[in-house]
Motif scaffolding. Structure first.
Motif, short mmCIF file in Angstrom:
data_model
loop_
_atom_site.label_atom_id
_atom_site.label_comp_id
_atom_site.label_asym_id
_atom_site.label_seq_id
_atom_site.Cartn_x
_atom_site.Cartn_y
_atom_site.Cartn_z
N VAL A 52 42.94 35.70 33.55
CA VAL A 52 42.80 36.02 32.13
C VAL A 52 43.45 34.93 31.27
N GLU A 53 44.61 34.43 31.71
CA GLU A 53 45.24 33.31 31.00
C GLU A 53 44.33 32.08 31.03
N ALA A 54 43.68 31.86 32.15
CA ALA A 54 42.76 30.72 32.26
C ALA A 54 41.57 30.90 31.31
N GLY A 55 41.06 32.14 31.21
CA GLY A 55 39.98 32.39 30.26
C GLY A 55 40.41 32.11 28.83
N GLY A 56 41.65 32.46 28.51
CA GLY A 56 42.17 32.14 27.18
C GLY A 56 42.21 30.65 26.92
N GLY A 86 28.54 26.05 31.85
CA GLY A 86 29.39 26.33 33.00
C GLY A 86 30.67 27.02 32.60
N ASN A 87 31.26 26.58 31.47
CA ASN A 87 32.46 27.24 30.97
C ASN A 87 32.16 28.66 30.53
N GLY A 88 30.98 28.87 29.96
CA GLY A 88 30.61 30.21 29.53
C GLY A 88 30.51 31.20 30.67
N TYR A 89 30.10 30.73 31.85
CA TYR A 89 30.04 31.62 33.00
C TYR A 89 31.42 32.20 33.34
N ALA A 90 32.49 31.45 33.06
CA ALA A 90 33.84 31.98 33.30
C ALA A 90 34.08 33.22 32.45
N LYS A 144 32.25 36.07 34.09
CA LYS A 144 33.00 36.55 35.26
C LYS A 144 34.13 37.48 34.82
N LEU A 145 34.84 37.10 33.76
CA LEU A 145 35.95 37.92 33.29
C LEU A 145 35.45 39.22 32.65
N PHE A 146 34.27 39.18 32.05
CA PHE A 146 33.69 40.41 31.52
C PHE A 146 33.45 41.41 32.64
N ASN A 159 36.29 44.09 29.60
CA ASN A 159 36.61 43.88 28.19
C ASN A 159 35.45 43.16 27.51
N PRO A 160 34.85 43.78 26.47
CA PRO A 160 33.66 43.17 25.85
C PRO A 160 33.94 41.85 25.13
N ILE A 161 35.21 41.53 24.89
CA ILE A 161 35.49 40.26 24.22
C ILE A 161 34.99 39.08 25.03
N TRP A 162 34.99 39.22 26.36
CA TRP A 162 34.54 38.10 27.20
C TRP A 162 33.04 37.90 27.10
#
Length: 397
Positions: free
Chosen positions: A300-304, A324-328, A331-333, A338-341
């Motif tokens: 989650v910190e990495a997603g931030g 490619g970054n968006g796929y992260a 993955k977190l969604f 959490n819908p924010i992802w």
């Protein structure tokens, strides 16, 4: 934690499913119109300026373009396709001649035989193609690169894919043989206290961590194929992944990233990137499916970090671009619910469409590649519409 000049400010255009669908249709139609049996697709300047002959491999060549267009057609995201049968039959030998400039072993998933043969088998179901693919996987068990692009982790994905398609346990055996070889080549790293691989690539040796050339990409097929391992073996791998990912993370102010390598970076390479191929997005994409809670906080910190860094200035692509970054985020969604992802993934999608449009204006043609161009973007847009996080030619084929 990241290099701001590699990124750009996110354009605040609201998510539009209809615009995403229209972009998919524009890309697939434009790329399809460029195709010819003899010329395939011309090399795009954003890929290479020193090669004239069309590429044929999965990564940024005809096999990947055919795969992406076929996938989007199969899921109902695009219309009719050209007939690729004649061109597909001629990809393998020409690609071998081309990649021998870079590697003596032509078996790899992204650059060599395995990716092309998977595309061929999916279309033909040929026993001859399956046998040749099995030889490629076997040939790659001990590849010295020890990474996904050229080495056995990529061909392990090929074995897993064929196991899923055919239910033939011979593919399970090939997967397990490569997994055992990978385990034997791990080494203790004194700097981090972790077990790592040393990659032998392009004349340099480095302990890389990323999704295409390092630790994360190596353990991805292990996580995906964990049901083919014994309980004891999987427990060992699971503990290894969690331990090494945590030990090698750089964490600061609630954010996390991973350096390109442990120790001195390869010549001409930087330290901290935020891309699928190197850095936080690829680590998330590769290990988010690891069962358990040990990695939740650091991922989650990495997603931030990926969100704070913003879209990549290189463009819209999967390997080292905004998609490619968006796929992260996707993955977190799935991992957190959490819908924010999902919102962040879709925000990156709208930005990526504008990047693609800018390159179309600049070069006067679409960038057809799967991993480095517009076909990958189109697949990502479909994932954002559906809310799924399966990274193309890794999570599914």
């Amino acid at each position: 934690m990241f290099e701001p000049d590699r990124h750009e400010l996110l354009r605040t255009k609201p998510w539009s499913e209809s615009e995403a669908r229209n972009a998919i249709e524009r890309i697939t139609r434009g790329v399809s119109l460029e195709f010819t049996d003899d010329g395939l697709w011309p090399v795009h300047p954003l890929d290479r300026r020193d090669v004239v002959e069309p590429f044929r491999m999965l990564y940024y060549g005809a096999a990947g373009i055919m795969w992406g267009l076929d996938h989007l057609h199969r899921v109902g995201a695009s219309g009719s396709l050209p007939d690729f049968a004649t061109a597909r039959a001629n990809l393998l030998q020409r690609n071998r001649l081309l990649i021998h400039r870079f590697s003596a072993n032509s078996a790899s998933l992204l650059m060599g035989d395995a990716g092309i043969l998977l595309v061929d088998w999916k279309a033909s179901g040929s026993e001859e193609v399956a046998a040749e693919l099995a030889r490629a996987v076997s040939q790659n068990h001990e590849h010295p690169a020890l990474e996904l692009m050229w080495g056995s982790p990529g061909t392990m994905i090929a074995a897993l894919t064929m196991r899923e398609w055919t239910s033939d346990d011979a593919w399970s055996d090939l997967f397990r043989t490569s997994a055992a070889a990978l385990r034997r080549t791990l080494e203790h790293d004194a700097e981090t206290g972790a077990l790592l691989w040393t990659q032998d690539l392009y004349g340099s040796r480095s302990k890389l961590l990323g999704a295409v050339h390092g630790f994360a990409g190596n353990v991805f097929p292990i996580i995906r194929g964990r049901e083919l391992l014994s309980a004891e073996e999987w427990a060992w791998w699971r503990n290894l992944v969690a331990d090494t990912i945590v030990r090698t993370a750089r964490r600061e102010d609630g954010l996390a990233n991973w350096p390109q390598s442990i120790g001195t970076p390869r010549p001409g390479r930087t330290d901290l990137l935020v891309q699928h191929c190197h850095g936080a997005p690829g680590v998330i994409n590769c290990v988010a499916d690891l069962p358990g809670l040990e990695l939740d906080d650091v991922l989650v910190e990495a997603g931030g970090l990926v969100w704070q860094a913003g879209p990549l200035a290189k463009g819209s692509n999967l390997c080292h671009g905004t998609s490619g970054n968006g796929y992260a985020f996707l993955k977190l969604f799935r991992k957190t619910g959490n819908p924010i992802w999902l919102e962040r993934a879709r925000a990156f999608a709208m930005h990526a469409v504008s990047q693609s449009d800018q390159h179309l204006d600049q070069f006067g043609r679409y960038h057809p590649s799967l991993w480095t161009g517009d076909v990958g973007l189109a697949v990502y847009l479909w994932s954002c519409i559906q809310g799924d996080c399966n990274f193309p030619t890794m999570d599914f084929f």
